[in-house]
Design a protein around this motif. Structure first.
Motif, PDB file in Angstrom:
ATOM      1  N   ALA A  29      34.507 -45.979  29.331  1.00 37.90           N
ATOM      2  CA  ALA A  29      33.932 -47.259  29.757  1.00 37.90           C
ATOM      3  C   ALA A  29      32.529 -47.044  30.315  1.00 37.90           C
ATOM      4  CB  ALA A  29      34.818 -47.925  30.799  1.00 37.90           C
ATOM      5  N   LEU A  39      42.500 -53.120  27.806  1.00 35.99           N
ATOM      6  CA  LEU A  39      41.449 -52.173  28.200  1.00 35.99           C
ATOM      7  C   LEU A  39      42.047 -50.850  28.658  1.00 35.99           C
ATOM      8  CD1 LEU A  39      39.014 -54.662  29.936  1.00 35.99           C
ATOM      9  CD2 LEU A  39      38.574 -53.351  27.832  1.00 35.99           C
ATOM     10  N   PRO A  87      37.132 -47.512  36.020  1.00 27.99           N
ATOM     11  CA  PRO A  87      36.504 -47.286  34.717  1.00 27.99           C
ATOM     12  C   PRO A  87      36.606 -45.819  34.324  1.00 27.99           C
ATOM     13  CG  PRO A  87      34.818 -47.496  36.417  1.00 27.99           C
ATOM     14  CD  PRO A  87      36.148 -47.776  37.075  1.00 27.99           C
ATOM     15  N   LEU A 138      34.796 -55.771  31.989  1.00 25.73           N
ATOM     16  CA  LEU A 138      34.016 -54.539  32.053  1.00 25.73           C
ATOM     17  C   LEU A 138      32.772 -54.721  32.917  1.00 25.73           C
ATOM     18  CD1 LEU A 138      34.425 -53.237  28.417  1.00 25.73           C
ATOM     19  CD2 LEU A 138      35.357 -52.224  30.508  1.00 25.73           C
ATOM     20  N   PHE A 198      35.906 -54.425  23.175  1.00 26.83           N
ATOM     21  CA  PHE A 198      35.324 -55.334  24.157  1.00 26.83           C
ATOM     22  C   PHE A 198      34.569 -56.498  23.549  1.00 26.83           C
ATOM     23  CE2 PHE A 198      31.216 -53.395  23.564  1.00 26.83           C
ATOM     24  CZ  PHE A 198      31.476 -52.054  23.409  1.00 26.83           C
TER      25      PHE A 198
END
Length: 162
Positions: free
Chosen positions: A106, A80, A102, A47, A38
């Motif tokens: 995450a 991701l 998520p 995110l 990230f």
């Protein structure tokens, strides 16, 4: 004093390992590993949108004020997902759409993400965050994280229970 000794030993060994000439792998170094997932500004903002703002669909994320382009968004969502940060599922509300949920991986970055945001409120003269955001976190960080965790669950359950 013992902690300083342990940290110094880790750092000495760590930098000796890094200085060896070998192909660079994004695993191993904690900072490099995190940056590989990230460190890109778009991944970081995606995110934020998913974890803190409750966005779950491509169009919701696309409509964020930063103006990410469609090809970059598709690429970063794919990254991701591949790194285990997002779980891509058919949207039960509309089968022609997908949602990005998520994962635990995450969600585990929530404390770090929020701490970076609080740090930013201190140094960004033009912060858009309300004063209450940083104050709430500083007064009770565990409660703040718990509130976001509850919101993530609520949003995900609303989507998945249909």
């Amino acid at each position: 004093m013992m902690h300083l000794h342990i940290a110094r030993a880790f750092a000495d060994d760590y930098f000796v390992q890094m200085s060896k000439t070998q192909p660079l792998d994004w695993h191993g170094c904690p900072t490099r590993y995190a940056a590989g997932i990230f460190g890109d500004k778009w991944c970081f903002l995606i995110l934020r949108d998913v974890l803190l703002l409750g966005k779950r669909t491509y169009s919701e994320i696309l409509n964020s004020p930063e103006g990410i382009s469609t090809n970059i968004l598709a690429d970063r969502l794919s990254r991701l997902e591949a790194s285990g940060m997002l779980d891509r599922q058919i949207d039960p509300r509309k089968a022609s759409r997908v949602c990005y949920f998520p994962t635990r991986k995450a969600r585990d970055i929530l404390p770090a993400l929020i701490q970076m945001m609080v740090w930013s409120t201190q140094y960004d003269e033009n912060t858009e965050a309300p004063d209450t955001f940083a104050e709430a976190y500083r007064s009770d960080p565990h409660e703040t994280i718990a509130w976001y965790e509850t919101e993530i669950d609520r949003i995900d359950n609303e989507i998945l229970k249909r």
